[in-house]
Motif scaffolding. Structure first.
Motif, short mmCIF file in Angstrom:
data_model
loop_
_atom_site.label_atom_id
_atom_site.label_comp_id
_atom_site.label_asym_id
_atom_site.label_seq_id
_atom_site.Cartn_x
_atom_site.Cartn_y
_atom_site.Cartn_z
N TRP A 13 0.84 -1.22 0.00
CA TRP A 13 0.00 0.00 0.00
C TRP A 13 0.86 1.25 0.00
O TRP A 13 0.55 2.26 0.60
N PHE A 28 2.59 4.24 -2.36
CA PHE A 28 2.18 4.93 -3.58
C PHE A 28 3.04 4.53 -4.78
O PHE A 28 2.52 4.21 -5.86
N LEU A 38 -5.56 5.65 -1.99
CA LEU A 38 -4.63 5.54 -0.85
C LEU A 38 -5.14 6.22 0.40
O LEU A 38 -4.73 5.88 1.51
#
Length: 484
Positions: free
Chosen positions: A315, A317, A475
């Motif tokens: 997770w 970016f 996100l």
């Protein structure tokens, strides 16, 4: 215009059944290019601010069930739609010389599968996502069942049972969200994301989604259906499975599993990354030992997608951005590699590496394009795989250096099994007196794939700039109070 994404695949799937046999090849290609045109039009009109462009109604369709007609797309969905819309005509053109290409049922099933894939990527309602997820299973199963190898039945039944059980687990999780004490108002994605779970409840429900996705990707140890299914399916079926279908699960992790259950990351993140990394190494080592060229690339596919799954679960970016690049790269390269295997098998009648060799002298055009494809597969600089793997490994190393180093061995193992397969088939003693060079349809497909891989390698921002705004919004899932 967006409704054409549904209408065109259905229209061509049904109308091809009454097309004269001599026209099926051209009709299928025309239909697939029409769908590609609609996807490109949607991309051109999309305001790339990361938000979802809806074209369905978010109101409940069946109020008593909570099902809504929520359909839409953002940058992530559009890249998946584009990959699907590009690969379908490439698969059809690559089979242009085969008798399969003039089979009405085969072409019809390809369009029905495309319908399911499109539905998966634009459904913003959990139950519609599930429905289209299931729809994709039927045509690919029938393609492989009707047109696969004589000994296909056991492998395909295993594939069907595995994937169906996984799908039921996902359905159970969706129902679990709806009947939870703090139940969702509907199956609309934002309503599902609004439900706050305890960590324990989230883990159990997320496992339902994970099982469906882990089987489809596949992630170790849920991979046992894959090698035999890839091997026994017709080459077009293998291309559709590896190039497009497994990408549904990777997309599902980004769109559904983690955003719906951010509370489950504490219990799922590390185990899933470990399992995916095991698959990276396991798939690569097994690929090195294979004698059947098709199985080499089947296990190689497992290794590559395992790395993508591990990167998604960080997770991070950059890792997510690299994952999107690698999803596109793997789709293109996998179709190209399985086409190369098909070219060899069509001309020699075998995929056994021990029986191959010397074809570079007889078919220099094929040897060249196959070599470029092999370099793209191992992610050399200036190919799309390079920046994708770099960003993914960067994210995994940031998460855990040891896991990152282990996952990075895919670069070494990948070169070994890829160039071993190339060397044994292209060089050495000539094993056949005649090996015709590329047909125009084969040359077109390989050239388009290589051109796309090189362009995206030189300018990966074509993908990253398009998906990054949407990824930033996704996100935020773990930045909200419910995700802490």
């Amino acid at each position: 215009m967006e409704l054409l994404l549904f209408i065109l695949p259905v229209f061509f799937a049904l109308s091809v059944l009454i097309v004269p046999k001599s026209g099926v090849r051209a009709y299928g290609i025309i239909g697939s290019l029409a769908v590609l045109g609609v996807v490109i039009a949607c991309m051109m009109q999309y305001n790339n601010d990361g938000t979802i462009h809806f074209f369905g109604s978010n109101k409940e369709w069946l109020p008593e069930t909570g099902i809504t007609l929520s359909f839409g797309y953002d940058g992530i969905s559009l890249i998946m739609l584009l990959l699907t819309a590009v690969l379908v005509p490439l698969v059809l053109v690559s089979n242009f010389k085969n008798e399969l290409a003039e089979n009405r049922l085969f072409t019809s099933m390809v369009f029905f599968m495309q319908l399911g894939l499109i539905g998966v990527f634009i459904s913003m309602d959990g139950l519609w996502f599930y429905v289209f997820w299931e729809i994709t299973l039927i045509p690919i199963f029938l393609i492989s069942w009707w047109f696969g190898a004589p000994e296909r039945k056991a492998a395909l039944m295993k594939f069907f049972i595995y994937t169906f059980v996984g799908s039921l687990a996902m359905l159970a999780a969706l129902i679990g969200i709806k009947v939870n004490a703090a139940h969702a108002a509907s199956f609309y994605i934002e309503d599902l994301k609004a439900v706050v779970f305890t960590s324990k409840a989230a883990c159990w429900l997320a496992l339902g989604f994970f099982l469906a996705f882990a089987i489809k990707i596949p992630i170790f140890p849920f991979h046992t259906w894959q090698p035999d299914t890839y091997t026994k399916s017709p080459m077009a079926g293998t291309m559709l499975l590896s190039g497009i279908m497994l990408k549904m699960a990777l997309y599902g992790m980004i769109r559904w599993m983690i955003p719906l259950f951010p509370e489950a990351m504490s219990c799922l993140q590390y185990p899933v990354i470990v399992l995916a990394t095991i698959g990276v190494v396991y798939g690569a080592i097994i690929a090195i030992k294979q004698k059947d060229m098709k199985r080499v690339f089947a296990f190689a596919s497992m290794s590559h997608v395992g790395l993508i799954a591990a990167a998604i679960m960080t997770w991070d970016f950059d890792a997510l951005s690299g994952s999107m690049v690698q999803i596109v790269n793997h789709g293109l390269v996998a179709v190209g590699l399985f086409l190369a295997v098909e070219i060899i098998e069509r001309r020699t009648g075998t995929r056994n590496l021990a029986d191959l060799g010397g074809y570079a002298k007889q078919a220099p055009k094929f040897a060249f394009w196959f070599a470029v494809l092999a370099f793209a597969s191992v992610s050399v600089p200036l190919t799309s795989g390079f920046i994708g793997e770099f960003l993914m490994l960067k994210g995994i190393v940031s998460f855990d250096m040891i896991i990152g180093i282990i996952a990075g061995t895919t670069l070494i193992f990948g070169a070994v099994y890829t160039f071993r397969a190339y060397q044994l088939s292209m060089f050495g003693p000539v094993t056949r007196s005649e090996f015709p060079d590329l047909h125009w349809s084969e040359l077109i497909v390989l050239a388009i794939i290589i051109l796309a891989v090189v362009i995206l390698g030189v300018y990966p921002a074509a993908i990253t700039d398009f998906v990054n705004p949407s990824l930033k919004i996704v996100l935020q899932t773990l930045s909200t109070p419910s995700g802490l």
